[in-house]
Write a protein that holds these residues in place. Sequence first.
Motif, PDB file in Angstrom:
ATOM      1  N   ALA A 137      34.838  17.004  21.185  1.00  0.00           N
ATOM      2  CA  ALA A 137      33.912  17.652  20.249  1.00  0.00           C
ATOM      3  C   ALA A 137      34.712  18.214  19.088  1.00  0.00           C
ATOM      4  N   ALA A 138      34.010  18.472  17.990  1.00  0.00           N
ATOM      5  CA  ALA A 138      34.681  19.003  16.805  1.00  0.00           C
ATOM      6  C   ALA A 138      35.118  20.446  17.044  1.00  0.00           C
ATOM      7  N   PRO A 139      36.226  20.889  16.422  1.00  0.00           N
ATOM      8  CA  PRO A 139      36.661  22.279  16.557  1.00  0.00           C
ATOM      9  C   PRO A 139      35.613  23.240  16.011  1.00  0.00           C
ATOM     10  N   VAL A 140      35.635  24.453  16.522  1.00  0.00           N
ATOM     11  CA  VAL A 140      34.697  25.489  16.097  1.00  0.00           C
ATOM     12  C   VAL A 140      35.483  26.624  15.454  1.00  0.00           C
ATOM     13  N   LYS A 141      35.071  27.007  14.240  1.00  0.00           N
ATOM     14  CA  LYS A 141      35.751  28.093  13.540  1.00  0.00           C
ATOM     15  C   LYS A 141      35.314  29.449  14.108  1.00  0.00           C
ATOM     16  N   LEU A 142      36.296  30.316  14.317  1.00  0.00           N
ATOM     17  CA  LEU A 142      36.025  31.656  14.836  1.00  0.00           C
ATOM     18  C   LEU A 142      36.928  32.675  14.160  1.00  0.00           C
ATOM     19  N   THR A 143      36.505  33.926  14.193  1.00  0.00           N
ATOM     20  CA  THR A 143      37.349  35.043  13.768  1.00  0.00           C
ATOM     21  C   THR A 143      37.963  35.747  14.967  1.00  0.00           C
ATOM     22  N   ALA A 144      37.213  35.802  16.071  1.00  0.00           N
ATOM     23  CA  ALA A 144      37.685  36.499  17.268  1.00  0.00           C
ATOM     24  C   ALA A 144      37.007  35.909  18.487  1.00  0.00           C
ATOM     25  N   MET A 145      37.562  36.238  19.639  1.00  0.00           N
ATOM     26  CA  MET A 145      36.997  35.790  20.908  1.00  0.00           C
ATOM     27  C   MET A 145      37.129  36.928  21.911  1.00  0.00           C
ATOM     28  N   PHE A 146      36.057  37.146  22.675  1.00  0.00           N
ATOM     29  CA  PHE A 146      36.094  38.129  23.758  1.00  0.00           C
ATOM     30  C   PHE A 146      36.077  37.400  25.097  1.00  0.00           C
ATOM     31  N   THR A 147      36.807  37.950  26.053  1.00  0.00           N
ATOM     32  CA  THR A 147      36.882  37.324  27.364  1.00  0.00           C
ATOM     33  C   THR A 147      37.292  38.350  28.399  1.00  0.00           C
ATOM     34  N   ARG A 148      37.145  37.983  29.658  1.00  0.00           N
ATOM     35  CA  ARG A 148      37.653  38.782  30.769  1.00  0.00           C
ATOM     36  C   ARG A 148      38.425  37.860  31.688  1.00  0.00           C
ATOM     37  N   PHE A 149      39.673  38.235  31.961  1.00  0.00           N
ATOM     38  CA  PHE A 149      40.504  37.435  32.836  1.00  0.00           C
ATOM     39  C   PHE A 149      40.525  38.025  34.244  1.00  0.00           C
ATOM     40  N   PRO A 150      40.737  37.180  35.240  1.00  0.00           N
ATOM     41  CA  PRO A 150      41.121  37.736  36.540  1.00  0.00           C
ATOM     42  C   PRO A 150      42.436  38.502  36.369  1.00  0.00           C
ATOM     43  N   PHE A 151      42.744  39.368  37.294  1.00  0.00           N
ATOM     44  CA  PHE A 151      43.968  40.159  37.178  1.00  0.00           C
ATOM     45  C   PHE A 151      44.543  40.428  38.561  1.00  0.00           C
ATOM     46  N   HIS A 152      45.784  40.895  38.560  1.00  0.00           N
ATOM     47  CA  HIS A 152      46.380  41.431  39.780  1.00  0.00           C
ATOM     48  C   HIS A 152      47.134  42.696  39.438  1.00  0.00           C
ATOM     49  N   GLN A 153      47.374  43.520  40.420  1.00  0.00           N
ATOM     50  CA  GLN A 153      48.121  44.746  40.209  1.00  0.00           C
ATOM     51  C   GLN A 153      49.550  44.417  39.769  1.00  0.00           C
ATOM     52  N   SER A 154      50.107  45.257  38.899  1.00  0.00           N
ATOM     53  CA  SER A 154      51.457  45.008  38.386  1.00  0.00           C
ATOM     54  C   SER A 154      52.529  45.176  39.451  1.00  0.00           C
ATOM     55  N   THR A 155      52.197  45.882  40.505  1.00  0.00           N
ATOM     56  CA  THR A 155      53.151  46.093  41.591  1.00  0.00           C
ATOM     57  C   THR A 155      52.407  46.107  42.914  1.00  0.00           C
ATOM     58  N   GLN A 156      53.058  45.681  43.965  1.00  0.00           N
ATOM     59  CA  GLN A 156      52.476  45.693  45.298  1.00  0.00           C
ATOM     60  C   GLN A 156      52.802  46.989  46.048  1.00  0.00           C
ATOM     61  N   LEU A 157      53.493  47.910  45.402  1.00  0.00           N
ATOM     62  CA  LEU A 157      53.920  49.132  46.085  1.00  0.00           C
ATOM     63  C   LEU A 157      52.744  49.969  46.604  1.00  0.00           C
ATOM     64  N   PRO A 158      51.647  50.165  45.828  1.00  0.00           N
ATOM     65  CA  PRO A 158      50.517  50.916  46.393  1.00  0.00           C
ATOM     66  C   PRO A 158      49.960  50.265  47.662  1.00  0.00           C
ATOM     67  N   GLU A 159      49.893  48.947  47.670  1.00  0.00           N
ATOM     68  CA  GLU A 159      49.414  48.234  48.854  1.00  0.00           C
ATOM     69  C   GLU A 159      50.355  48.443  50.034  1.00  0.00           C
ATOM     70  N   GLN A 160      51.663  48.390  49.762  1.00  0.00           N
ATOM     71  CA  GLN A 160      52.645  48.585  50.823  1.00  0.00           C
ATOM     72  C   GLN A 160      52.587  49.987  51.417  1.00  0.00           C
ATOM     73  N   LEU A 161      52.202  50.962  50.601  1.00  0.00           N
ATOM     74  CA  LEU A 161      52.060  52.331  51.101  1.00  0.00           C
ATOM     75  C   LEU A 161      50.765  52.526  51.880  1.00  0.00           C
ATOM     76  N   GLY A 162      49.847  51.571  51.784  1.00  0.00           N
ATOM     77  CA  GLY A 162      48.598  51.668  52.510  1.00  0.00           C
ATOM     78  C   GLY A 162      47.419  52.130  51.689  1.00  0.00           C
ATOM     79  N   CYS A 163      47.531  52.114  50.362  1.00  0.00           N
ATOM     80  CA  CYS A 163      46.421  52.535  49.512  1.00  0.00           C
ATOM     81  C   CYS A 163      45.243  51.569  49.662  1.00  0.00           C
ATOM     82  N   THR A 164      44.049  52.117  49.622  1.00  0.00           N
ATOM     83  CA  THR A 164      42.825  51.322  49.673  1.00  0.00           C
ATOM     84  C   THR A 164      42.492  50.787  48.287  1.00  0.00           C
ATOM     85  N   PHE A 165      41.920  49.574  48.252  1.00  0.00           N
ATOM     86  CA  PHE A 165      41.546  48.941  46.992  1.00  0.00           C
ATOM     87  C   PHE A 165      40.041  48.686  46.967  1.00  0.00           C
TER      88      PHE A 165
END
Length: 302
Positions: A219-247
């Motif tokens: 398909a032809a390209p679409v011109k835009l000024t901005a785009m909004f989105t939401r990505f999946p994510f993960h915690q930056s560190t596993q340390l809270p999980e290792q300590l037993g923190c609830t998520f």
Amino acid sequence: MAAIDKIEVLIIGGSYAGLAAGLTLGRSLRRVAIIDGGEPCNRQTPHSHNFLTNDGKTPADIAKRARAEVLQYPTVSLHIGLVTEVQQRDAGFAVWTQAGDRFFAQKLLFATGIRDEMPDIPGLAECWGISVLHCPYCHGYEVRNEPIGILANGDTAFELCRLINHWSPNLTLFTNGPSSLMPEQQAKMKQHGIAIVEHKVTALRHNNGKIEQVVLESAAPVKLTAMFTRFPFHQSTQLPEQLGCTFTEQGFIQVDELQRTSVSGVFAAGDNTTPMRSVAVAVAAGMKAGAAINRELIEAAF
């Protein structure tokens, strides 16, 4: 390698939530160490908005000024490094960094943020925080009434389109493959003039992070000024999980109204606890965590 054992509070993460907590605790005469890895998630973002007295300033400038203000208090210290291990002990917590430094503290605050899991679309990472955006309250005003894209599918796409439609009537939804919208959701999109593009997104053409076109497969390209989105994510560190923190079901560290986790003596604040990702929210949470930590220290001693 150094061992620092005269610390009452150790803060892991020195961005807005961590610095706000450090400021509150420094003003409470507490001995505080902040350990920061130096890679905030908004490091590409040119301007921060919707934060009183700092609207429009760069995140780096806000953080630089914040560090200077916090470090005016002689009981607060800042250490650059990565925490690799945390152990809970009777008197508090032992913490080790990648460089081999060791800290001991009575209380622990995780202000470690999250990491986004971006799809492998050329140009997307370069635009993230500049013209590929997550929060209309932080960035919507600057792109109001411009041609805006939404990169999402299903319920997330419907919710984002409803939200962003308030800022611009010129919306295009890119589902990056067959749409999974329900028929009634598609009808609402049509009612509000939101185009749905199901072609696969193959790249974002941009100029120094500013989107110019969405490149599509077959398909032809679409011109835009901005785009909004939401990505999946993960915690930056596993340390809270290792300590037993609830998520939570969404993957955030579960905290109460005072930023306390499920583990006694462990607090969390900032993007690792909430989908409301903004400087203002992080600062508020950090201040609240600092006050709650100080209260616990008072209760233990008095």
